[in-house]
Design a protein around this motif. Sequence first.
Motif, short mmCIF file in Angstrom:
data_model
loop_
_atom_site.label_atom_id
_atom_site.label_comp_id
_atom_site.label_asym_id
_atom_site.label_seq_id
_atom_site.Cartn_x
_atom_site.Cartn_y
_atom_site.Cartn_z
N THR A 1 0.81 -1.21 0.00
CA THR A 1 0.00 0.00 0.00
C THR A 1 0.85 1.27 0.00
O THR A 1 1.99 1.26 0.46
N PRO A 2 0.26 2.36 -0.49
CA PRO A 2 0.96 3.65 -0.47
C PRO A 2 1.39 4.02 0.94
O PRO A 2 2.49 4.55 1.14
N LEU A 3 0.55 3.78 1.90
CA LEU A 3 0.89 4.12 3.28
C LEU A 3 2.13 3.35 3.73
O LEU A 3 3.07 3.93 4.30
N LEU B 1 5.19 4.75 1.97
CA LEU B 1 5.67 6.00 2.54
C LEU B 1 6.42 5.76 3.85
O LEU B 1 7.52 6.29 4.07
N LYS B 2 5.79 4.93 4.70
CA LYS B 2 6.44 4.62 5.98
C LYS B 2 7.79 3.95 5.76
O LYS B 2 8.78 4.29 6.43
N ARG B 3 7.83 3.06 4.79
CA ARG B 3 9.09 2.35 4.52
C ARG B 3 10.16 3.34 4.04
O ARG B 3 11.31 3.25 4.44
N LEU B 4 9.75 4.27 3.22
CA LEU B 4 10.72 5.23 2.68
C LEU B 4 11.32 6.09 3.79
O LEU B 4 12.55 6.27 3.88
N ILE B 5 10.46 6.58 4.67
CA ILE B 5 10.96 7.38 5.79
C ILE B 5 11.86 6.55 6.67
O ILE B 5 12.95 6.97 7.07
N ILE C 1 4.34 8.17 -4.60
CA ILE C 1 3.65 7.43 -3.53
C ILE C 1 2.43 8.22 -3.06
O ILE C 1 1.34 7.67 -2.88
N ILE C 2 2.64 9.53 -2.90
CA ILE C 2 1.54 10.35 -2.41
C ILE C 2 0.39 10.39 -3.43
O ILE C 2 -0.79 10.27 -3.07
N LYS C 3 0.78 10.51 -4.68
CA LYS C 3 -0.24 10.55 -5.73
C LYS C 3 -1.07 9.26 -5.70
O LYS C 3 -2.31 9.29 -5.71
N PRO D 1 7.05 9.08 16.30
CA PRO D 1 6.41 10.39 16.42
C PRO D 1 6.45 11.18 15.13
O PRO D 1 5.53 11.94 14.83
N LEU D 2 7.51 10.98 14.35
CA LEU D 2 7.65 11.72 13.08
C LEU D 2 6.54 11.36 12.11
O LEU D 2 5.84 12.24 11.58
N THR D 3 6.35 10.05 11.90
CA THR D 3 5.31 9.65 10.96
C THR D 3 3.92 9.97 11.51
O THR D 3 3.02 10.36 10.76
N ASP D 4 3.80 9.84 12.80
CA ASP D 4 2.51 10.14 13.40
C ASP D 4 2.03 11.54 13.06
O ASP D 4 0.93 11.74 12.54
N VAL D 5 2.89 12.52 13.30
CA VAL D 5 2.48 13.90 13.05
C VAL D 5 2.33 14.19 11.56
O VAL D 5 1.43 14.92 11.14
N LEU D 6 3.20 13.59 10.78
CA LEU D 6 3.10 13.83 9.34
C LEU D 6 1.79 13.27 8.78
O LEU D 6 1.17 13.87 7.91
N LEU D 7 1.40 12.14 9.32
CA LEU D 7 0.20 11.51 8.79
C LEU D 7 -1.08 12.13 9.34
O LEU D 7 -2.02 12.39 8.60
N LYS D 8 -1.08 12.38 10.64
CA LYS D 8 -2.33 12.84 11.23
C LYS D 8 -2.40 14.35 11.45
O LYS D 8 -3.45 14.88 11.81
N GLY D 9 -1.30 15.02 11.29
CA GLY D 9 -1.31 16.46 11.46
C GLY D 9 -1.32 16.88 12.91
O GLY D 9 -1.28 16.05 13.83
#
Lengths: 215, 215, 215, 215
Positions: free
Chosen positions: D97-99, D102-106, D152-154, D201-209
């Motif tokens: 999945t895209p999600l 993205l997580k894997r890339l970070i 990925i985002i697209k 915490p990084l992905t958390d904030v990026l994903l959920k704002g």
Amino acid sequence: MNEYSFKSKTRRCAIKKRGRKKSPEKRRNITQAAITVFSRVGYHKARIKDIAKISGVAEGTIYIYFKNKEDLLISIFKEKTRETIEFFKSEVQKEATPLDKLKRLISLHLETFEKEKDLARLYQLELRQSVRLTKEYFKVEHKEYLDLMGEIIKEGKEQGVFRKDINESIVKRVIFGAVDEVITTWVVSSKEYDLTSVYEPLTDVLLKGLLNPEK
Amino acid sequence: MNEYSFKSKTRRCAIKKRGRKKSPEKRRNITQAAITVFSRVGYHKARIKDIAKISGVAEGTIYIYFKNKEDLLISIFKEKTRETIEFFKSEVQKEATPLDKLKRLISLHLETFEKEKDLARLYQLELRQSVRLTKEYFKVEHKEYLDLMGEIIKEGKEQGVFRKDINESIVKRVIFGAVDEVITTWVVSSKEYDLTSVYEPLTDVLLKGLLNPEK
Amino acid sequence: MNEYSFKSKTRRCAIKKRGRKKSPEKRRNITQAAITVFSRVGYHKARIKDIAKISGVAEGTIYIYFKNKEDLLISIFKEKTRETIEFFKSEVQKEATPLDKLKRLISLHLETFEKEKDLARLYQLELRQSVRLTKEYFKVEHKEYLDLMGEIIKEGKEQGVFRKDINESIVKRVIFGAVDEVITTWVVSSKEYDLTSVYEPLTDVLLKGLLNPEK
Amino acid sequence: MNEYSFKSKTRRCAIKKRGRKKSPEKRRNITQAAITVFSRVGYHKARIKDIAKISGVAEGTIYIYFKNKEDLLISIFKEKTRETIEFFKSEVQKEATPLDKLKRLISLHLETFEKEKDLARLYQLELRQSVRLTKEYFKVEHKEYLDLMGEIIKEGKEQGVFRKDINESIVKRVIFGAVDEVITTWVVSSKEYDLTSVYEPLTDVLLKGLLNPEK
DNA sequence: CATGAATGAGTATTCATTCAT
DNA sequence: CATGAATGAATACTCATTCAT
């Protein structure tokens, strides 16, 4: 001639020529390339790599035929000067009188440099790049040229064609210097005109001098 | 407001400018040291560090007065030649006849180089180290010397002292070449003998030529 | 004020200003010139001579106001950052809610750098030229900016505007990093577009995140 | 004549070419040494001599493999980035999945830099030493990373996992900036803590704002 | 305070020569 | 013999900093 190359099991591979002796052809290629490069950019800025490339050999190969860069320069001068002087001598001997000999020598000098422009450039501008070369050249090759001229003059004096009160040692330098200067001017001037065209006025003044005899 | 700046006769206080000034003496020191070092080991082997040491300045200081090494060499030639030619001209003008002028010029040439041996070495051996220098020199300074000689000869022809059928352009080169060669020989020979001693035989042959007039 | 300059008999000449104390104006000139030059060619290629020329002072004068080249760079950052942060703080305090404060801070950041392009270049590209500067900057000025943001976030968490489970220390970096990257892109892209135009999408994603809440 | 040359499977004896060959191992040694030295003292203070010493080659050898110091720096970035991005791409593609992508890339970004600390230092602090490098890097390698993220985002938008109203071009920069800032902080802080610990915490904030969805 | 001439440490790069293959 | 990769000495020039004026 040398069969080693055929039977060898080592990495010694096909070799065009029969032997593995220094090839005079390769040596000539290097010499010619060096004349070109030295003449084009000057001794100090000339790079062995470029000479190698132009001669079609590897850099290291040059060091098989010549001890080092200076030796390459010196060898060129030695060999070329030797050839040239031998040629001059043999030609001069064909002339009957000292006057003709002298004229022929001057004429040859001009013609030779006109024909080999790169070499002319080397002689007039690059010859003084190496202290060792300068010293040796002036003591050996240059001297030999002057000696040839000296002999002609001496002969002329004895036969009464040339003035008996002249100083041989000076006169030969005067003549060489005059011819040399004329060639340098030609080289520096990008060689646009005909070097041999100066032959007439040059010999005229050298032979008859500057003074008006009628006065 | 402040009248100093208006009345000042020196550049002092012309609004700004305090601190050290470029010193002409320092420039002379560098020039002299360069002549010595260039003459001793040749332009290419000369090291800026040595020139600095001998002139008593830091390496960087040389680059305040000269753009780079080549500029240093070129400046020496330009300045020295200018001085010398001015001197030659003024001296030659003191002579009455073209013949005396010519003799004086040759004599001066020999004397000058005999006096400044290091400079002589530079002129006879190092002048050709830089393509730019060679080209400029032959087009400007060297030409000016030849022109001076050309004028004298022309004058002599007009007055009938010199032969009317000679080619000025060649004759001036013949004379220069003769003198030049004689000086080079002297420089290369480690200057063991007296350069001025060649003056007599040199002018003799240049003036009267090689041929025996009686024949 | 200072009459010395009028009566002095020494080389002390007319002096525009009244005193001889360090002039804040001169200091500003130097700082501004340095920003220009550093921004244009980068810290390492920037030459003190050029900064002096542009500021209209002598090279030595720069060393009266700054210890050395690195100190000049560091002073610029310290002073500019201090000014800017003070300004940011005062502006942010005018806002009522944490959300508005945060938005205002981001907006100010973008606007400030858009206005001072040379400075922006320095911050985005040259800041990392000096190890000392980098370390100090990240420990002091950069930290202060982050702290300001941290406080806003903390306040927002307490008021329940921001999520309570977020990690402040990370979030402040996330926001700074996002803004910073956007500015760098703008600087490197030759600043052809409007930096403030990214404000909307930037805050949108930072506030609401990437995920689709409906899913 | 000599069959070796035809049957040989290596390049041995293909008419010419004997002697040493350029060694890829030597190139690697130089690259690795350069990374170490550049990272330790920074590009500008790094001395070729030191890089040579550490790689165990002569100074001149470096210039056989790289054009000059800047080329050495640039080559490191180009090669390392290429390798890394290829690796990132292949790893990301393994995710469904895209999600997850993205997580894997970070995650990969953080892990990679944590593993190669010297290289991390280079990317975060030394990358901007050369104008040429900066420009090229941001136009090529950096762009490629952003593009990967953009895709990925697209994809995520299309599948409805990510918000449809977000600006891809901004979001990819926000994420990159956030990760980059977090890494820089880690590098400057002497890398005392675990870089991967910020992943959550990084992905958390990026994903959920940042905003509290309940309000 | 201001000036800018003077200083000299510091270094990337070249290229003749060597030598492993 | 031939090759060309490897070597490393050698040095002009820059430019931050100092200091005499």
